[in-house]
Write a protein that holds these residues in place. Structure first.
Motif: not given
Length: 166
Positions: A40-63
């Motif tokens: 999110a805009l104005n994120s800091t190490p203490e206050q943040f909101a994030c989404l991660a798109a990730r290639c999982e260990d089994d090669f599926s896609t995760g959010v």
């Protein structure tokens, strides 16, 4: 002495980079180029909101949901992308993020790649003070990170015509 000071400063920079606004490779330990993190805009190490798109260990896609909430990230969430709203459940898993979104994530991935802004809302507990995640640059960041999940080719191509003279 100087080297240990430099190493300490670099290690201290990782948490700050992890919550940097916008889309980029995930700098969390062990993630390398397998995940893209949008915060999110104005994120800091203490206050943040994030989404991660990730290639999982089994090669599926995760959010994954990754926030600085005291209540944690496991539970029910509403995600709004360009005025369209959907509900999701986030469950614990072994990734370094708060929780992985379960179920059908096709709408979510498509929206994250092609939308303008995403908003993250917990169904229970206090609202997030920072929840506006800009999606500019997300298509490139997500596509690059998820390239690891692309279907694999067979090790040796199969000859379509099995005759030995071919």
């Amino acid at each position: 002495m100087r080297i240990s000071l430099i190493i300490g400063m670099l290690l201290g920079a990782v948490p700050a980079m992890a919550q940097e606004a916008g889309w980029h490779y995930s700098p969390l330990p062990g993630e390398g180029d397998r995940a893209s993190l949008g915060c999110a805009l104005n994120s800091t190490p203490e206050q943040f909101a994030c989404l991660a798109a990730r290639c999982e260990d089994d090669f599926s896609t995760g959010v994954h949901v990754h926030t600085g909430r005291d209540a944690g990230d496991i539970g029910e969430w509403r995600i709004t992308i360009d005025k369209e709203d959907r509900g999701f459940t986030a469950l614990a898993d072994g990734a370094p993020y708060g929780a992985r979104i379960s179920g059908d994530i096709d709408w979510l991935l498509d929206g994250l790649r092609h939308g303008a802004t995403a908003y993250l809302h917990p169904v229970e507990g206090p609202a997030l003070p920072l929840n506006s995640i800009p999606l500019s640059g997300s298509l490139h960041a997500i596509t690059t990170a998820l390239a690891l999940c692309a279907p694999r080719l067979p090790a040796k191509p199969v000859e379509p015509n099995a005759r030995p003279s071919v």
